[in-house]
Design a protein around this motif. Structure first.
Motif, short mmCIF file in Angstrom:
data_model
loop_
_atom_site.label_atom_id
_atom_site.label_comp_id
_atom_site.label_asym_id
_atom_site.label_seq_id
_atom_site.Cartn_x
_atom_site.Cartn_y
_atom_site.Cartn_z
N ALA A 1 -6.46 4.39 0.40
CA ALA A 1 -5.76 3.52 -0.52
C ALA A 1 -4.85 4.35 -1.38
N ASN B 1 -5.20 -2.74 -5.11
CA ASN B 1 -6.23 -2.20 -4.24
C ASN B 1 -7.45 -3.11 -4.11
N THR C 1 0.83 -1.21 0.00
CA THR C 1 0.00 0.00 0.00
C THR C 1 0.86 1.25 0.00
#
Length: 250
Positions: free
Chosen positions: A248, A230, A80
């Motif tokens: 995100a 994602n 991430t």
């Protein structure tokens, strides 16, 4: 943070492990994020509002009690935090030496080269969008992890550590200095112990979040290769916002 003794102490103090969420343990409250009821994400409220930087954050990841899946959560968090221009660093204290993947980003390769120059006895590896590094589970390894985090300054650094090394890492000069901590814990059985750990970490000024459920097998595997998108069942956005100050990747 000795598991059984602290849990027993909490039990003797009259703390029920069956209490409904949110549950208070002295100054620490483990509450459900308003928008994360389906995700099983819990966290202790911050003492004051914060504005975490998009880059340059160090997050410690460990487990509490017998919970499994902290290594997969650490890998997912590092995915991430990787961007085109800046790769995240994943340091696994006591983990296996990683191997490079056939496909890796240019930023991951650049970080791999910088780490190899600064830590020539270790073997960093560019894996997908992330650079992985394994260090020994001792004082020298923790010091090497601190050096690696310094080399990766400007990007997200995720440090995965076993529960028994959590206190030494926090106390050892030269070890990484975390800004936040992600705990993988099963609240149903370890809620009093989690509250004690959260209270200690918050007392050190860390932002804390607790992941109640282990990630799926596919998500953990993809995260380990530095290739978790994602939409691949990774960490919930409320947890990411708490740890990193963002949602995100954007």
């Amino acid at each position: 943070m000795r598991g059984a003794s602290r849990a027993e102490a909490a039990s003797r103090a009259g703390v029920s492990t069956e209490a409904e969420i949110p549950t208070s343990f002295g100054p620490v409250v483990l509450g459900r994020f308003p928008d994360a009821a389906r995700d099983g994400v819990f966290g202790a409220p911050a003492a004051a509002p914060f504005k975490a930087p998009r880059h340059g954050t160090v997050v410690l990841v460990t487990s509490v009690g017998g919970a499994e899946g902290s290594r997969g959560a650490a890998a997912a968090l590092s995915c991430t935090g990787s961007r085109i221009e800046t790769a995240a660093l994943l340091v696994d204290v006591g983990g296996r030496v990683p191997r490079p993947t056939l496909i890796a980003s240019a930023s991951a390769h650049r970080l791999e080269e910088r780490l190899a120059a600064r830590l020539p006895t270790l073997r960093p590896a560019a894996r997908g969008e992330v650079c992985h590094l394994s260090v020994a589970a001792d004082g020298d390894g923790l010091a090497a992890a601190g050096t690696a985090v310094t080399v990766a300054r400007g990007g997200l650094a995720v440090v995965h550590v076993a529960p028994e090394l959590l206190q030494p890492l926090l106390d050892l000069p030269g070890a990484p200095r975390p800004d936040a901590a992600l705990l993988r814990a099963d609240l149903e059985g370890d809620r009093p112990l989690v509250a004690l750990v959260v209270g200690d970490l918050r007392g050190r000024g860390l932002r804390v979040a607790v992941l109640k459920r282990r990630l799926g097998w596919v998500a953990e595997r993809r995260a380990g290769f530095g290739a978790l998108g994602n939409d691949s069942g990774g960490l919930p956005e409320p947890l990411l916002r708490r740890l990193l100050g963002v949602g995100a990747r954007g």
